[in-house]
Design a protein around this motif. Sequence first.
Motif, short mmCIF file in Angstrom:
data_model
loop_
_atom_site.label_atom_id
_atom_site.label_comp_id
_atom_site.label_asym_id
_atom_site.label_seq_id
_atom_site.Cartn_x
_atom_site.Cartn_y
_atom_site.Cartn_z
N THR A 61 0.36 -0.98 -0.18
CA THR A 61 -0.53 0.40 -0.37
C THR A 61 0.81 1.06 0.04
OG1 THR A 61 -1.40 -0.89 1.27
CG2 THR A 61 -1.93 1.35 1.49
N SER A 80 -2.61 -7.52 -8.91
CA SER A 80 -4.07 -6.57 -9.15
C SER A 80 -3.85 -4.84 -8.18
CB SER A 80 -5.21 -6.93 -8.47
OG SER A 80 -5.09 -6.84 -6.83
N GLU A 82 -5.55 -1.12 -7.47
CA GLU A 82 -6.52 -0.85 -7.07
C GLU A 82 -6.38 1.00 -6.73
OE1 GLU A 82 -9.73 -1.55 -4.48
OE2 GLU A 82 -8.19 -2.76 -3.74
N THR A 83 -7.11 1.78 -6.73
CA THR A 83 -6.66 3.87 -5.94
C THR A 83 -8.05 3.48 -5.61
OG1 THR A 83 -7.77 4.97 -7.99
CG2 THR A 83 -5.17 4.30 -7.96
N VAL A 93 -2.72 3.96 -3.84
CA VAL A 93 -2.87 2.90 -4.44
C VAL A 93 -2.52 1.98 -3.78
CG1 VAL A 93 -0.84 2.26 -6.60
CG2 VAL A 93 -1.71 4.89 -6.10
N TYR A 95 -1.57 -2.76 -4.43
CA TYR A 95 -1.49 -3.38 -5.07
C TYR A 95 -1.49 -4.65 -4.57
CZ TYR A 95 1.22 -0.49 -8.84
OH TYR A 95 0.88 0.36 -9.34
#
Length: 222
Positions: A61, A80, A82-83, A93, A95
Motif C-alpha cells: 500500500t 492487482s 486499485e486506487t 495505491v 497492489y
Amino acid sequence: MRTTASLAIAAVAGTALALSAPLAAQAHVSASASSTAAGSYTVLTVSVPHGCEGSPTQVVTIDLPESVPSVTPTVNPSWSVETVAEGDTMTQVVYTSLTGGLADGLRDTFELSFRLPEGAPGDRVEFPVTQTCTEGTAEWVGEDVPLVVLTEAVADGHGHGGDDETDAHGGDEASASGDSAGGTGSAAQVDLVARVLGIVGLIVGAVGIALAVLARRPAAQA
C-alpha cells in the motif's frame, strides 16, 4: 605476531562493515524517480526487496502525499492494483499479489506516473509504504520512508501550453527522440573521425615500411 593478527582481524571487520552497510540500505523498501525537477512529470519506482522476517509479501500500500492529488499506476502482471480516493483526490495505491505472495528475498517494483509538485530544491515528497505479509506487516515511514527530494525546476519539464499529461509526455518523447537523433549524429561524427585517423595511420605505417626497406638496400648491396 599479535600486532599482525590484530591488524588482519581489524581489516576483516572493516571489510565486513563496509559490505554490510550497503546491504542494509538495500533491505529497505525504497523509491527512485525518473525526474526530480519540481513541477516535472516523473515515474516513481517503489522497490520491495524482501518480506516480513521471512514471510511473503501479499499487499503493498503506497500512501500519496497531499501535494500529489493523482497518479497513474503501472500494471504489474503479478499484482492487482486499485486506487483509494477521497472525493477527487487519490490517497492510496494498493497492489495485491495474484501469485500467492512475493517470497522473502525476491524483489519486485511498482511504478506510479504523476506530476511532481512545485517546490524549492531540497523539499521532500514522501510516499509512506505499508507492506502486508502472510504473517506480520512492515510500515516504511519516518526515517525509512520512500521519498523524492526535489531539485530545481526545469522549464521544459513543466508541460506548458496545456494541462493534458499525455501532451506533456508527448513533448518529452519528442525531446527524447531529438536527443536520440543528436546522439546518432554525434556517433556518426565520431565514427567518421575514427575512420579518417585509421586511414592516416595506415598511410603513415606504409610510408614507414617503405622508408625502412629503402634504407636497408644500400647496406645489403654494400
